[in-house]
Design an enzyme around this catalytic site. Structure first.
Site: not given
Ligand code: GAR
Length: 201
Positions: A11-12, A90, A108
């Protein structure tokens, strides 16, 4: 803007959005943070910020549409009108998208349409890309797909590892996701065909 943030992990990006709301850089109320995984670290972040949380485990539903219908019911109950996917692992269905038309966003860690899916940073390194980047886009029924609202590029350095590149990309995610949401909150985005007018930079 009555916002829900959907997460699956640390969840950053959620933290960056909550920070922007707190600092009044984003005109939104975060109504609820929802995770499909009870272990998601971002749930603690939300609780510490005094934001309501909910866990809706996808395994408890017979299929994607049933899961999305339950999500929609929960979000409607909380008065949500806009949804930010932030590391939500999801695919959402038409059931979900039709409930919030033009109001579901995703971030993304790649310059879409390159390197969709998991481990986008590693894909960029393995491909030998010299420029990597991040994208905020409206969500449609395909994975990491839909009209692009914002992108930011970062160089790939010779000594980059997946971790060092991911860290540099993440800083850009945290910068542009709140900016993109603020454009939406202010009614500055218009989708014409595949293009978003009013996006950034
Ligand atoms: C982030 O880097 C986001 O861009 C990626 O998951 C990570 C979640 O990090 N999302 C994807 O790859 C979507 N296809 P977070 O939980 O620290 O926000």
């Amino acid at each position: 803007m009555e916002l829900a943030i959907l997460i699956s992990g640390r969840g950053s990006n959620l933290g960056a959005i909550l920070g922007a709301v707190r600092e009044k850089r984003l005109d939104a109320r975060v109504r609820v943070v929802v995770s499909n995984r009870p272990s998601a670290g971002g749930l603690d972040l939300a609780r510490e910020a005094g934001v309501a949380t909910a866990v809706l485990e996808h395994g408890a539903y017979p299929g994607r549409e049933a899961y999305d219908a339950a999500l929609v019911a929960l979000l409607r109950e909380r008065g949500v009108d806009t949804v930010a996917l932030a590391g939500f692992d999801r695919l959402v269905t038409g059931v979900f998208l039709r409930a919030f038309p033009g109001r579901v966003l995703n971030v993304h860690p790649a310059l879409l349409p390159a390197f969709k899916g998991l481990h986008a940073q590693r894909q960029a390194l393995d491909y030998g890309a010299r420029i990597a980047g991040v994208t905020v886009h409206f969500v449609d029924e395909q994975m990491d797909h839909g009209p692009i609202i914002a992108q930011a590029a970062v160089p790939v350095l010779d000594d980059d590892t997946e971790q060092s590149l991911s860290d540099r990309l993440l800083a850009e995610e945290h910068r542009i996701y709140p900016l993109a949401l603020q454009r939406l909150a202010r009614g500055e985005l218009r989708v014409v065909g595949r293009r978003v007018i009013g996006g950034l930079p």
